[in-house]
Design a protein around this motif. Structure first.
Motif, PDB file in Angstrom:
ATOM      1  N   SER A 127       0.831  -1.204   0.000  1.00  0.00           N
ATOM      2  CA  SER A 127       0.000   0.000   0.000  1.00  0.00           C
ATOM      3  C   SER A 127       0.867   1.256   0.000  1.00  0.00           C
ATOM      4  N   GLN A 128       2.055   1.157   0.604  1.00  0.00           N
ATOM      5  CA  GLN A 128       3.024   2.252   0.604  1.00  0.00           C
ATOM      6  C   GLN A 128       4.201   1.825  -0.260  1.00  0.00           C
ATOM      7  N   THR A 129       4.340   2.438  -1.428  1.00  0.00           N
ATOM      8  CA  THR A 129       5.387   2.021  -2.365  1.00  0.00           C
ATOM      9  C   THR A 129       6.691   2.792  -2.190  1.00  0.00           C
ATOM     10  N   ASP A 130       6.731   3.743  -1.269  1.00  0.00           N
ATOM     11  CA  ASP A 130       7.974   4.453  -0.966  1.00  0.00           C
ATOM     12  C   ASP A 130       8.743   3.610   0.050  1.00  0.00           C
ATOM     13  N   ILE A 131       9.672   2.799  -0.440  1.00  0.00           N
ATOM     14  CA  ILE A 131      10.377   1.852   0.418  1.00  0.00           C
ATOM     15  C   ILE A 131      11.254   2.573   1.433  1.00  0.00           C
ATOM     16  N   ALA A 132      11.869   3.661   1.032  1.00  0.00           N
ATOM     17  CA  ALA A 132      12.714   4.413   1.960  1.00  0.00           C
ATOM     18  C   ALA A 132      11.903   4.922   3.145  1.00  0.00           C
ATOM     19  N   LEU A 133      10.645   5.248   2.901  1.00  0.00           N
ATOM     20  CA  LEU A 133       9.775   5.736   3.968  1.00  0.00           C
ATOM     21  C   LEU A 133       9.498   4.627   4.985  1.00  0.00           C
ATOM     22  N   LYS A 134       9.393   3.411   4.498  1.00  0.00           N
ATOM     23  CA  LYS A 134       9.188   2.277   5.409  1.00  0.00           C
ATOM     24  C   LYS A 134      10.380   2.134   6.353  1.00  0.00           C
ATOM     25  N   ALA A 135      11.584   2.267   5.802  1.00  0.00           N
ATOM     26  CA  ALA A 135      12.786   2.150   6.627  1.00  0.00           C
ATOM     27  C   ALA A 135      12.850   3.290   7.638  1.00  0.00           C
ATOM     28  N   ALA A 136      12.439   4.472   7.217  1.00  0.00           N
ATOM     29  CA  ALA A 136      12.473   5.635   8.108  1.00  0.00           C
ATOM     30  C   ALA A 136      11.570   5.432   9.314  1.00  0.00           C
ATOM     31  N   ALA A 137      10.540   4.593   9.165  1.00  0.00           N
ATOM     32  CA  ALA A 137       9.631   4.324  10.279  1.00  0.00           C
ATOM     33  C   ALA A 137      10.339   3.629  11.430  1.00  0.00           C
ATOM     34  N   TYR A 138      11.493   3.021  11.140  1.00  0.00           N
ATOM     35  CA  TYR A 138      12.286   2.370  12.182  1.00  0.00           C
ATOM     36  C   TYR A 138      13.393   3.293  12.710  1.00  0.00           C
ATOM     37  N   GLU A 139      13.261   4.577  12.419  1.00  0.00           N
ATOM     38  CA  GLU A 139      14.258   5.566  12.844  1.00  0.00           C
ATOM     39  C   GLU A 139      15.624   5.292  12.227  1.00  0.00           C
ATOM     40  N   ILE A 140      15.612   4.833  10.982  1.00  0.00           N
ATOM     41  CA  ILE A 140      16.839   4.594  10.230  1.00  0.00           C
ATOM     42  C   ILE A 140      16.986   5.689   9.176  1.00  0.00           C
ATOM     43  N   SER A 141      18.162   6.281   9.093  1.00  0.00           N
ATOM     44  CA  SER A 141      18.411   7.284   8.050  1.00  0.00           C
ATOM     45  C   SER A 141      18.276   6.613   6.700  1.00  0.00           C
ATOM     46  N   SER A 142      17.410   7.123   5.861  1.00  0.00           N
ATOM     47  CA  SER A 142      17.139   6.454   4.588  1.00  0.00           C
ATOM     48  C   SER A 142      16.787   7.461   3.518  1.00  0.00           C
ATOM     49  N   TRP A 143      17.136   7.118   2.284  1.00  0.00           N
ATOM     50  CA  TRP A 143      16.768   7.952   1.151  1.00  0.00           C
ATOM     51  C   TRP A 143      16.834   7.130  -0.128  1.00  0.00           C
ATOM     52  N   SER A 144      16.303   7.688  -1.194  1.00  0.00           N
ATOM     53  CA  SER A 144      16.265   7.015  -2.485  1.00  0.00           C
ATOM     54  C   SER A 144      17.300   7.607  -3.422  1.00  0.00           C
ATOM     55  N   ALA A 145      17.705   6.803  -4.403  1.00  0.00           N
ATOM     56  CA  ALA A 145      18.642   7.271  -5.430  1.00  0.00           C
ATOM     57  C   ALA A 145      18.286   6.608  -6.746  1.00  0.00           C
ATOM     58  N   ASP A 146      18.694   7.243  -7.829  1.00  0.00           N
ATOM     59  CA  ASP A 146      18.448   6.713  -9.164  1.00  0.00           C
ATOM     60  C   ASP A 146      19.363   5.516  -9.407  1.00  0.00           C
ATOM     61  N   GLY A 147      18.795   4.325  -9.369  1.00  0.00           N
ATOM     62  CA  GLY A 147      19.583   3.107  -9.536  1.00  0.00           C
ATOM     63  C   GLY A 147      20.027   2.829 -10.957  1.00  0.00           C
ATOM     64  N   MET A 148      19.674   3.696 -11.903  1.00  0.00           N
ATOM     65  CA  MET A 148      20.136   3.559 -13.276  1.00  0.00           C
ATOM     66  C   MET A 148      21.321   4.484 -13.564  1.00  0.00           C
ATOM     67  N   ASP A 149      21.739   5.220 -12.555  1.00  0.00           N
ATOM     68  CA  ASP A 149      22.823   6.194 -12.672  1.00  0.00           C
ATOM     69  C   ASP A 149      23.920   5.791 -11.695  1.00  0.00           C
ATOM     70  N   VAL A 150      25.004   5.220 -12.188  1.00  0.00           N
ATOM     71  CA  VAL A 150      26.041   4.687 -11.316  1.00  0.00           C
ATOM     72  C   VAL A 150      26.686   5.767 -10.455  1.00  0.00           C
ATOM     73  N   LEU A 151      26.799   6.985 -10.973  1.00  0.00           N
ATOM     74  CA  LEU A 151      27.398   8.071 -10.190  1.00  0.00           C
ATOM     75  C   LEU A 151      26.468   8.509  -9.061  1.00  0.00           C
ATOM     76  N   ALA A 152      25.170   8.494  -9.327  1.00  0.00           N
ATOM     77  CA  ALA A 152      24.200   8.836  -8.283  1.00  0.00           C
ATOM     78  C   ALA A 152      24.200   7.757  -7.205  1.00  0.00           C
ATOM     79  N   VAL A 153      24.297   6.505  -7.615  1.00  0.00           N
ATOM     80  CA  VAL A 153      24.354   5.404  -6.654  1.00  0.00           C
ATOM     81  C   VAL A 153      25.612   5.519  -5.801  1.00  0.00           C
ATOM     82  N   GLU A 154      26.733   5.749  -6.455  1.00  0.00           N
ATOM     83  CA  GLU A 154      27.994   5.849  -5.724  1.00  0.00           C
ATOM     84  C   GLU A 154      27.961   7.003  -4.726  1.00  0.00           C
ATOM     85  N   GLU A 155      27.439   8.134  -5.134  1.00  0.00           N
ATOM     86  CA  GLU A 155      27.369   9.292  -4.241  1.00  0.00           C
ATOM     87  C   GLU A 155      26.512   8.982  -3.014  1.00  0.00           C
ATOM     88  N   ALA A 156      25.344   8.360  -3.237  1.00  0.00           N
ATOM     89  CA  ALA A 156      24.459   8.013  -2.127  1.00  0.00           C
ATOM     90  C   ALA A 156      25.098   6.969  -1.227  1.00  0.00           C
TER      91      ALA A 156
END
Length: 333
Positions: free
Chosen positions: A196-225
């Motif tokens: 029902s909630q498709t924002d996976i990073a938001l699910k992790a944040a519910a556990y008080e874990i620092s979380s965010w999303s990145a463009d997984g088709m961009d290797v430089l964006a992945v590396e930076e994150a």
């Protein structure tokens, strides 16, 4: 098209970005070879390829230290390769030969290599998350400055082990980096049909874990994150979570008739191929010549060819050793 751009104009940055391109191509060519070998019945059992998702493994692996640990799923050939397991050992394992990284006992879904601290290859969905928590707990209790990177698909979010693992990691402030490879389909089920909630990073944040999303088709964006997250975890910042939004270009497995998604959808994602996108960006920035690209291809092709030859020359385990590693070996009296 992806917004990937070649990073910086200095030689060091250019060399590193070309290295990332090389790493992604290594994974792509090895997996394409696996498909051919599987079609020729030289690789048997199950086979799940990573084609299209190479930017995730390449970007995250580049930020890890040799002493860190990696836990992956059954779609793990690329992770193992980029972690340092040889292409020959990977293919020999798929052939079921003793020369494989697990003596031919694990196959495609259970690659493992203690020397590179690559702990699977786990065939059970979400099965690697509790293992990663255990590895991270051991490191914390021992006072070691290590990071455990755990890869899994978004389908794992529906499993209890996902929630138990995130909860314990947060509760005990463990040095683990959770990397969700969100390719939108858990086997044949679209994410929106199961969550029902498709924002996976938001699910992790519910556990008080620092979380965010990145463009997984961009290797430089992945590396930076990943670098930002790994540095924070290593500095004692507790668990971190990355949702890496990517896409697999091929079916879930070699047995999958793939009737659950439209070909037009696949085609749109293929326009964002992380390899061709980075190559184009490098060429546009004047950081990659046609000669450079041909050299990268030649090096990769030579590596894959040698790996196939190594696997083809492999040997089956002797029958008398079939119970080895099943029962404990008695020490001399």
């Amino acid at each position: 098209m992806s917004g990937t751009s070649a990073r910086g104009s200095g030689s060091a940055d250019s060399d590193h970005t070309r290295h990332l391109l090389h790493q992604m191509l290594r994974v792509r060519r090895l997996e394409e070879q696996c498909v051919e070998l599987y079609s020729a019945a030289k690789i048997r059992g199950f086979l799940h390829v990573y084609i299209g998702e190479e930017a995730v493994a390449a970007g995250v692996m580049s930020t890890l230290a040799p002493d860190d640990a990696v836990v992956a799923t059954y779609r793990e050939h690329g992770h193992a390769l980029l972690r340092g397991v040889s292409a020959g050992a990977i293919l020999a394992e798929m052939y079921g030969y003793v020369e494989g990284c697990c003596r031919g006992r694990g196959g495609s879904m259970h690659l493992f290599d203690a020397a590179t601290r690559f702990y699977g290859g786990n065939a059970i969905v979400a099965g690697g998350l509790p293992l990663a928590v255990g590895l991270a707990l051991a490191d914390k209790m021992s006072g070691r400055s290590r990071v455990t990177a755990c890869f899994f698909g978004e389908g794992a979010v529906a499993e209890g082990a996902f929630h138990e693992s995130l909860n314990l990691a947060a509760l005990w402030q463990l040095p683990v980096l959770f990397c969700c490879e969100n390719n939108l389909y858990a086997m044949g089920t679209a994410l929106g049909r199961s969550e029902s909630q498709t924002d996976i990073a938001l699910k992790a944040a519910a556990y008080e874990i620092s979380s965010w999303s990145a463009d997984g088709m961009d290797v430089l964006a992945v590396e930076e994150a990943a670098r930002r997250a790994v540095d924070a975890v290593r500095a004692g910042g507790g668990p971190h979570f990355l949702e890496l939004r990517t896409y697999r270009f091929r079916a879930h497995s070699m047995f999958d008739p793939e009737r659950y998604r439209e070909k037009t959808e696949v085609s749109r994602w293929m326009e964002r191929d992380p390899i061709s996108t980075l190559r184009n960006a490098l060429e546009t920035a004047g950081q990659l010549t046609e000669k450079d690209w041909k050299k990268i291809q030649q090096d990769v092709d030579a590596e894959v060819k040698a790996a196939v030859e190594f696997a083809e020359a492999g040997t089956l385990e002797p029958v008398e050793e079939l119970t080895r590693f099943v029962y404990s070996e008695r020490s001399p009296q």
